[in-house]
Design a protein around this motif. Sequence first.
Motif, PDB file in Angstrom:
ATOM      1  N   LEU A 471       1.017  -1.478  -0.046  1.00  0.00           N
ATOM      2  CA  LEU A 471       0.410   0.197  -0.030  1.00  0.00           C
ATOM      3  C   LEU A 471       0.965   1.043  -0.292  1.00  0.00           C
ATOM      4  O   LEU A 471       0.581   2.508  -0.250  1.00  0.00           O
ATOM      5  N   GLU A 472       1.991   1.596   0.940  1.00  0.00           N
ATOM      6  CA  GLU A 472       2.796   2.246   0.299  1.00  0.00           C
ATOM      7  C   GLU A 472       3.536   3.218  -0.436  1.00  0.00           C
ATOM      8  O   GLU A 472       3.817   3.528  -1.021  1.00  0.00           O
ATOM      9  N   LEU A 473       3.834   1.756  -2.231  1.00  0.00           N
ATOM     10  CA  LEU A 473       4.519   1.367  -2.933  1.00  0.00           C
ATOM     11  C   LEU A 473       3.416   1.972  -3.888  1.00  0.00           C
ATOM     12  O   LEU A 473       3.389   2.843  -4.918  1.00  0.00           O
ATOM     13  N   LEU A 474       2.158   2.112  -3.287  1.00  0.00           N
ATOM     14  CA  LEU A 474       0.790   2.174  -4.242  1.00  0.00           C
ATOM     15  C   LEU A 474       0.534   3.815  -3.993  1.00  0.00           C
ATOM     16  O   LEU A 474       0.912   3.966  -5.351  1.00  0.00           O
ATOM     17  N   ARG A 475       0.446   3.962  -2.988  1.00  0.00           N
ATOM     18  CA  ARG A 475       0.689   5.240  -2.390  1.00  0.00           C
ATOM     19  C   ARG A 475       2.157   6.260  -3.769  1.00  0.00           C
ATOM     20  O   ARG A 475       1.465   7.334  -4.200  1.00  0.00           O
ATOM     21  N   ARG A 476       3.250   5.490  -2.970  1.00  0.00           N
ATOM     22  CA  ARG A 476       3.900   6.551  -3.340  1.00  0.00           C
ATOM     23  C   ARG A 476       3.817   6.745  -5.356  1.00  0.00           C
ATOM     24  O   ARG A 476       4.320   7.635  -5.772  1.00  0.00           O
ATOM     25  N   GLY A 482       1.225   9.042 -10.763  1.00  0.00           N
ATOM     26  CA  GLY A 482       0.355   9.027 -11.025  1.00  0.00           C
ATOM     27  C   GLY A 482      -0.180   7.046 -11.583  1.00  0.00           C
ATOM     28  O   GLY A 482       0.291   6.201 -12.186  1.00  0.00           O
ATOM     29  N   ALA A 483      -1.623   7.421 -12.007  1.00  0.00           N
ATOM     30  CA  ALA A 483      -1.962   6.525 -12.099  1.00  0.00           C
ATOM     31  C   ALA A 483      -3.136   6.370 -12.823  1.00  0.00           C
ATOM     32  O   ALA A 483      -4.973   7.137 -12.015  1.00  0.00           O
ATOM     33  N   MET A 484      -4.017   5.202 -14.224  1.00  0.00           N
ATOM     34  CA  MET A 484      -5.034   5.438 -14.333  1.00  0.00           C
ATOM     35  C   MET A 484      -5.981   4.809 -13.519  1.00  0.00           C
ATOM     36  O   MET A 484      -7.309   4.823 -13.095  1.00  0.00           O
ATOM     37  N   LYS A 498      -8.140  -0.406   3.777  1.00  0.00           N
ATOM     38  CA  LYS A 498      -7.174   0.696   3.706  1.00  0.00           C
ATOM     39  C   LYS A 498      -6.650   1.384   2.195  1.00  0.00           C
ATOM     40  O   LYS A 498      -6.318   2.184   1.470  1.00  0.00           O
ATOM     41  N   VAL A 499      -7.218   0.358   1.456  1.00  0.00           N
ATOM     42  CA  VAL A 499      -7.051   0.093  -0.389  1.00  0.00           C
ATOM     43  C   VAL A 499      -7.391   1.602  -0.463  1.00  0.00           C
ATOM     44  O   VAL A 499      -7.163   2.317  -1.560  1.00  0.00           O
ATOM     45  N   GLU A 505      -6.957   9.206  -1.117  1.00  0.00           N
ATOM     46  CA  GLU A 505      -5.954  10.610  -0.833  1.00  0.00           C
ATOM     47  C   GLU A 505      -5.747  10.960  -2.305  1.00  0.00           C
ATOM     48  O   GLU A 505      -5.144  11.516  -1.889  1.00  0.00           O
ATOM     49  N   GLU A 506      -5.319   9.589  -2.388  1.00  0.00           N
ATOM     50  CA  GLU A 506      -4.645  10.591  -4.251  1.00  0.00           C
ATOM     51  C   GLU A 506      -5.636  10.414  -5.140  1.00  0.00           C
ATOM     52  O   GLU A 506      -4.579   9.846  -6.351  1.00  0.00           O
TER      53      GLU A 506
END
Length: 561
Positions: A471-476, A482-484, A498-499, A505-506
């Motif tokens: 999840l931290e790597l996802l957030r980073r 960015g992510a579509m 949490k996901v 948030e992002e």
Amino acid sequence: MAAADLSATQLSEKHRPTLDQALEAVRTRAYWSPHPEHPKAYGETAPADGLAAFQALSGTRLDLDQPGTDGWTGGEVSPYGPELGVEYPHADPDVLLPAMKAGIAAWRDAGPETRALVCIEILSRISARTHEFAHAVMHTSGQAFMMAFQAGGPHAQDRGLEAVAYAYAEQTRVPAQAHWSKPQGKKDPLELGKAFVAAPRGIALVIGCNTFPTWNGYPGLFASLATGNAVLVKPHPRAVLPLALTVQVAREVLAETGFDPNLVALATERPGEGIAKTLAVRPEIRIIDYTGSTEFGDWLETNARQAQVYTEKAGVNTVVVDSTDNYKGMLANLAFSLSLYSGQMCTTPQNLLIPRDGIETDAGHKSYDEVVADLAASVEGLLGDDARANALLGALVNPDVKARLEAAAALGEVALASREVANPEFPDAVVRTPVMVKLDGAKPDDSAPYLSECFGPVSFAVAVDSTDDALELLRRTVREKGAMTVGAYTTSADTERKVEEVCLEESAQLSLNLTGGVYVNQTAAFSDFHGSGGNPAANAALCDGAFVANRFRMVEIRRQA
């Protein structure tokens, strides 16, 4: 304004019900589409007629009767091998842009409803030619025929109609007229008559992409046109035909409804000319829609200061694999998502974050190595038959994708090797199955391959210490790159929460536990948002109110009553 072959009454009778249904669909977010997905829905002769119409274009000049035509250009080569053999008008912007601007006042004065109905007539005529457009999309993007038919046809038309519906809704939030009366006690009230006009910004520039010329092009085109602007369409030089045909239809409809056909025009470029940069900073260009590389998207946002700029750029799409109660379904869903159109979609997952200690499933505990091996086997099973593989993969759109695919194998341990697939119908097509590379996600530095987009049929199975680390790597990655799309598989309500929190948030669109016939890289018009506009992958969403509302300004005219 020319005499109209189609009156406002005729347009209303024909298309007002469609507009009303589109408005209801975006309100409820329920499934709806007026454009059939199945090729047989277009009539018994439509497949042959569409192919013949496409083939008849070879060796011709697509004359749009545009002002300022100073030559002809072409040279498109299909990713499947054949040259398209179509030439297009090359325009002098010093002549074309003033001609486009001349028709805006009458188009503005027609009002939101008439504009919406004219746009729907354009989409209706494009829909009737879906088979022809499908071949045009196939032979410029490399999509397999069925995908080109659906994504380049009805799905693109749906996105265009969705933009029209949002444009109409935003322009009609304010009444066209109001009587204002303010009491003055014993004195006569103060009274004013007020008119509110949705005033367009001017000329919009649509900068098309190679992979999805209509799907990515139609939202901006129809959002700008429906809000009263003229639209200059600048296609990708390798994917001109689908958008040139679109411009041709739009110009015909505008003329037949009594408007200036120059409200929609085509801007093609000669080899190496690079006219997008030149056009983007001209003072006449007030809106820009762009899909493509982050580098040029950032350039537009920085330099085209006179325009409202909407960009969809690169991103790093991620799937968090925590646990599943349908292991077989998860593997099949991911395998299809990784394979569709050779991963050449802005929504294709790239990073698969898997705990190095493995995951819990309905088939028992699976180690990291087992999950990766089983997913690789699922992809191989899906694409083992060459005919099926060609139908799913299509062709690599350009040599850059092939180069990235070949270079990826050197980045880590190859869990799934790419193979060549022969296409008997098009022997020159470059068709490759996906490659999957195993990488370590512990304490990544900025050079880690999975922290950048590797566009094409490349995925990284990233071993992480825990789901929380995932999840931290996802957030980073979402925050920095960015992510579509984001996907996640979990049987834990706490992990699911949490996901969700990371994605809220992002500002990333999230799909949870997809194991059936809906895939993370597919979005449905009128219901799903494509992109969010809240992370670096895109500064706008397709489609919402924000995507259309700043294409016009509400101008008030007050009169003494």
